[in-house]
Design a protein around this motif. Structure first.
Motif, PDB file in Angstrom:
ATOM      1  N   MET A   1     -55.985 -21.425  -3.333  1.00 13.32           N
ATOM      2  CA  MET A   1     -56.190 -20.903  -1.980  1.00 13.32           C
ATOM      3  C   MET A   1     -55.324 -21.696  -1.000  1.00 13.32           C
ATOM      4  O   MET A   1     -55.305 -22.921  -1.025  1.00 13.32           O
ATOM      5  CB  MET A   1     -57.672 -21.021  -1.600  1.00 13.32           C
ATOM      6  CG  MET A   1     -58.008 -20.477  -0.231  1.00 13.32           C
ATOM      7  SD  MET A   1     -59.799 -20.427  -0.007  1.00 13.32           S
ATOM      8  CE  MET A   1     -60.209 -22.160  -0.120  1.00 13.32           C
TER       9      MET A   1
ATOM     10  N   ASN B   1     -54.925 -23.019   2.407  1.00  7.42           N
ATOM     11  CA  ASN B   1     -55.613 -23.257   3.676  1.00  7.42           C
ATOM     12  C   ASN B   1     -54.645 -23.546   4.809  1.00  7.42           C
ATOM     13  O   ASN B   1     -55.048 -23.816   5.930  1.00  7.42           O
ATOM     14  CB  ASN B   1     -56.591 -24.426   3.533  1.00  7.42           C
ATOM     15  CG  ASN B   1     -57.876 -23.989   2.862  1.00  7.42           C
ATOM     16  OD1 ASN B   1     -58.383 -22.916   3.148  1.00  7.42           O
ATOM     17  ND2 ASN B   1     -58.378 -24.826   1.965  1.00  7.42           N
TER      18      ASN B   1
ATOM     19  N   ASN C   1     -60.103 -11.850  -2.518  1.00  2.37           N
ATOM     20  CA  ASN C   1     -60.464 -12.898  -3.480  1.00  2.37           C
ATOM     21  C   ASN C   1     -59.839 -14.233  -3.092  1.00  2.37           C
ATOM     22  O   ASN C   1     -60.447 -15.294  -3.265  1.00  2.37           O
ATOM     23  CB  ASN C   1     -59.988 -12.505  -4.886  1.00  2.37           C
ATOM     24  CG  ASN C   1     -60.822 -11.393  -5.472  1.00  2.37           C
ATOM     25  OD1 ASN C   1     -62.009 -11.286  -5.189  1.00  2.37           O
ATOM     26  ND2 ASN C   1     -60.197 -10.561  -6.302  1.00  2.37           N
ATOM     27  N   GLU C   2     -58.639 -14.168  -2.558  1.00  2.00           N
ATOM     28  CA  GLU C   2     -57.906 -15.388  -2.234  1.00  2.00           C
ATOM     29  C   GLU C   2     -58.607 -16.211  -1.164  1.00  2.00           C
ATOM     30  O   GLU C   2     -58.596 -17.452  -1.199  1.00  2.00           O
ATOM     31  CB  GLU C   2     -56.490 -15.031  -1.784  1.00  2.00           C
ATOM     32  CG  GLU C   2     -55.589 -16.231  -1.559  1.00  2.00           C
ATOM     33  CD  GLU C   2     -54.156 -15.831  -1.235  1.00  2.00           C
ATOM     34  OE1 GLU C   2     -53.363 -16.739  -0.915  1.00  2.00           O
ATOM     35  OE2 GLU C   2     -53.843 -14.622  -1.290  1.00  2.00           O
ATOM     36  N   TYR C   3     -59.261 -15.516  -0.226  1.00  2.59           N
ATOM     37  CA  TYR C   3     -59.854 -16.237   0.902  1.00  2.59           C
ATOM     38  C   TYR C   3     -61.376 -16.153   0.972  1.00  2.59           C
ATOM     39  O   TYR C   3     -61.976 -16.581   1.944  1.00  2.59           O
ATOM     40  CB  TYR C   3     -59.257 -15.730   2.221  1.00  2.59           C
ATOM     41  CG  TYR C   3     -57.807 -16.134   2.383  1.00  2.59           C
ATOM     42  CD1 TYR C   3     -57.476 -17.426   2.792  1.00  2.59           C
ATOM     43  CD2 TYR C   3     -56.787 -15.242   2.086  1.00  2.59           C
ATOM     44  CE1 TYR C   3     -56.158 -17.820   2.910  1.00  2.59           C
ATOM     45  CE2 TYR C   3     -55.452 -15.620   2.202  1.00  2.59           C
ATOM     46  CZ  TYR C   3     -55.147 -16.912   2.616  1.00  2.59           C
ATOM     47  OH  TYR C   3     -53.832 -17.294   2.721  1.00  2.59           O
ATOM     48  N   GLN C   4     -62.008 -15.648  -0.109  1.00  5.22           N
ATOM     49  CA  GLN C   4     -63.467 -15.503  -0.042  1.00  5.22           C
ATOM     50  C   GLN C   4     -64.198 -16.840  -0.004  1.00  5.22           C
ATOM     51  O   GLN C   4     -65.333 -16.924   0.479  1.00  5.22           O
ATOM     52  CB  GLN C   4     -63.964 -14.675  -1.235  1.00  5.22           C
ATOM     53  CG  GLN C   4     -63.775 -15.331  -2.581  1.00  5.22           C
ATOM     54  CD  GLN C   4     -64.351 -14.488  -3.701  1.00  5.22           C
ATOM     55  OE1 GLN C   4     -65.174 -13.609  -3.464  1.00  5.22           O
ATOM     56  NE2 GLN C   4     -63.918 -14.734  -4.936  1.00  5.22           N
ATOM     57  N   LEU C   5     -63.537 -17.906  -0.476  1.00  5.72           N
ATOM     58  CA  LEU C   5     -64.172 -19.233  -0.463  1.00  5.72           C
ATOM     59  C   LEU C   5     -63.669 -20.107   0.679  1.00  5.72           C
ATOM     60  O   LEU C   5     -64.044 -21.285   0.780  1.00  5.72           O
ATOM     61  CB  LEU C   5     -63.928 -19.939  -1.798  1.00  5.72           C
ATOM     62  CG  LEU C   5     -64.520 -19.252  -3.032  1.00  5.72           C
ATOM     63  CD1 LEU C   5     -64.202 -20.056  -4.281  1.00  5.72           C
ATOM     64  CD2 LEU C   5     -66.027 -19.064  -2.871  1.00  5.72           C
ATOM     65  N   ASP C   6     -62.846 -19.528   1.540  1.00  4.55           N
ATOM     66  CA  ASP C   6     -62.354 -20.284   2.698  1.00  4.55           C
ATOM     67  C   ASP C   6     -63.548 -20.621   3.603  1.00  4.55           C
ATOM     68  O   ASP C   6     -64.312 -19.745   4.000  1.00  4.55           O
ATOM     69  CB  ASP C   6     -61.325 -19.449   3.465  1.00  4.55           C
ATOM     70  CG  ASP C   6     -60.543 -20.279   4.478  1.00  4.55           C
ATOM     71  OD1 ASP C   6     -61.190 -20.931   5.331  1.00  4.55           O
ATOM     72  OD2 ASP C   6     -59.307 -20.253   4.425  1.00  4.55           O
ATOM     73  N   SER C   7     -63.707 -21.917   3.896  1.00  8.33           N
ATOM     74  CA  SER C   7     -64.892 -22.363   4.643  1.00  8.33           C
ATOM     75  C   SER C   7     -64.822 -22.103   6.141  1.00  8.33           C
ATOM     76  O   SER C   7     -65.825 -22.234   6.845  1.00  8.33           O
ATOM     77  CB  SER C   7     -65.099 -23.872   4.413  1.00  8.33           C
ATOM     78  OG  SER C   7     -63.970 -24.604   4.892  1.00  8.33           O
TER      79      SER C   7
ATOM     80  N   GLN D   1     -63.954 -16.051   7.488  1.00  8.42           N
ATOM     81  CA  GLN D   1     -65.043 -15.237   6.936  1.00  8.42           C
ATOM     82  C   GLN D   1     -65.382 -14.048   7.843  1.00  8.42           C
ATOM     83  O   GLN D   1     -65.698 -12.951   7.358  1.00  8.42           O
ATOM     84  CB  GLN D   1     -66.285 -16.114   6.721  1.00  8.42           C
ATOM     85  CG  GLN D   1     -66.123 -17.144   5.620  1.00  8.42           C
ATOM     86  CD  GLN D   1     -65.724 -16.524   4.294  1.00  8.42           C
ATOM     87  OE1 GLN D   1     -66.323 -15.542   3.854  1.00  8.42           O
ATOM     88  NE2 GLN D   1     -64.690 -17.082   3.667  1.00  8.42           N
TER      89      GLN D   1
END
Length: 258
Positions: A1, A3, A26-32, A37
Motif C-alpha cells: 500500500m 501511503n 483493495n489497495e487502500y482498504q487498510l489505509d488508516s 476511508q
C-alpha cells in the motif's frame, strides 16, 4: 500500500474507478487515514447507486426487449405532458429507441431534475432511431376536451414519425391509429421508451411555457408551467385570462364568467 499519495490524489484516482472490483479499493482498504476511508465509502456508494439504476433501467426495457426479440424493430413509446394545467397546450412525444439503447438515467420525467431532463432530452434525440412531437393547443382542448385532445396529439406524434412503428407502448391511453398498442398504467415508470417520450415532451413544453412567460410575465409561467399555483391564480383573478388559458377549465371558467 502506498501511503505516500495524498488523500486528494487518492480521491482523484477513485473518481476513475468504474467498478467495485477495481484494484484501488483493495489497495487502500487498510489505509488508516479517515479521509481515505471516507473517499472509499463515497465512491462505493456512488457505484452501487449506478449499479441499481442500471438494473432498474434494464427492467424498464423488458417490454421493448420482448418485441425486439420477436422481430419487431420499430417500437414507439408515447407519452403526454400537460393534461392538468390551466394554460398552454398538451404536448406529446413518440420515440423509437434502438435495441442497444444504454442511457440508463432515462426514467419517468417527474423523477428527474430540470437540468437532468434537459441533458437527457438532447441525448435521447441523438440516440433515438426516430422521434416526433405532437401538440394540441388550449383552443383544441376547449373544443374537444382534454382527453380527446391528448389522443389527437398522440396520433399526430405517431403519424409524424419517419417510419410507421409496428408496436406502440403508451401510458394508459388509446391512440386512434391501426397499430397494436400495449397500454401501461404509469407507463413512464415501466417502459424506457415511454420514459424517453415523457422527457422529450416535458422539456419541449417547459421551454414553450418559458416563451409564454415572456409574453405574459404576470402569470409566472416559467415557474408553474401553467398549473394553478397561488401566484398564477392571483394573476388570473387580477388580469383575467390570456389567449393561452383553457377557458373550459375551472377555475378559469369561473373567473372569466364573473
Amino acid at each position: 500500500m502506498n501511503n505516500q499519495l495524498s488523500i486528494k490524489k487518492i480521491t482523484e484516482l477513485l473518481s476513475n474507478a468504474n467498478s467495485l472490483s477495481d484494484s484501488i479499493f483493495n489497495e487502500y482498504q487498510l489505509d488508516s487515514r479517515k479521509g481515505v476511508q471516507l473517499a472509499l465509502k463515497r465512491r462505493k456508494k456512488h457505484l452501487l447507486k449506478i449499479h441499481d439504476e442500471k438494473v432498474d433501467f434494464h427492467k424498464r426495457l423488458r417490454y421493448e426487449n420482448h418485441f425486439w426479440n420477436n422481430g419487431i424493430k420499430y417500437v414507439a413509446g408515447v407519452d403526454e405532458v400537460g393534461r392538468g394545467p390551466l394554460a398552454g397546450p398538451v404536448v406529446t412525444a413518440a420515440v423509437i429507441l434502438p435495441n442497444d439503447f444504454e442511457l440508463y438515467e432515462v426514467n419517468d420525467s417527474k423523477k428527474l431534475s430540470p437540468k437532468k431532463r434537459l441533458e437527457l432530452s438532447e441525448l435521447i434525440k441523438q440516440n433515438a432511431l426516430y422521434y416526433n412531437i405532437g401538440i394540441a393547443s388550449n383552443k383544441i382542448i376547449d373544443q374537444i376536451n382534454i382527453y380527446e385532445a391528448t389522443r389527437s396529439a398522440m396520433k399526430d406524434a405517431i403519424d409524424g414519425l419517419s417510419v410507421t412503428p409496428k408496436e406502440i407502448i403508451v401510458d394508459a391511453m388509446n391512440i386512434d391509429v391501426p397499430i397494436h398498442q400495449t397500454r401501461l398504467i404509469k407507463g413512464d415508470a415501466k417502459s424506457a421508451s415511454v420514459s424517453a417520450a415523457s422527457i422529450i415532451a416535458k422539456v419541449y413544453r417547459d421551454n414553450l411555457m418559458d416563451e409564454y412567460n415572456n409574453q405574459y410575465p404576470e402569470y409566472d409561467f416559467n415557474h408553474n408551467s401553467g398549473y394553478g399555483t397561488k401566484n398564477h391564480l392571483y394573476a388570473l383573478k387580477k388580469y383575467g385570462a390570456t389567449p393561452i388559458h383553457r377557458k373550459t377549465f375551472k377555475p378559469v371558467s369561473d373567473i372569466i364568467g364573473d
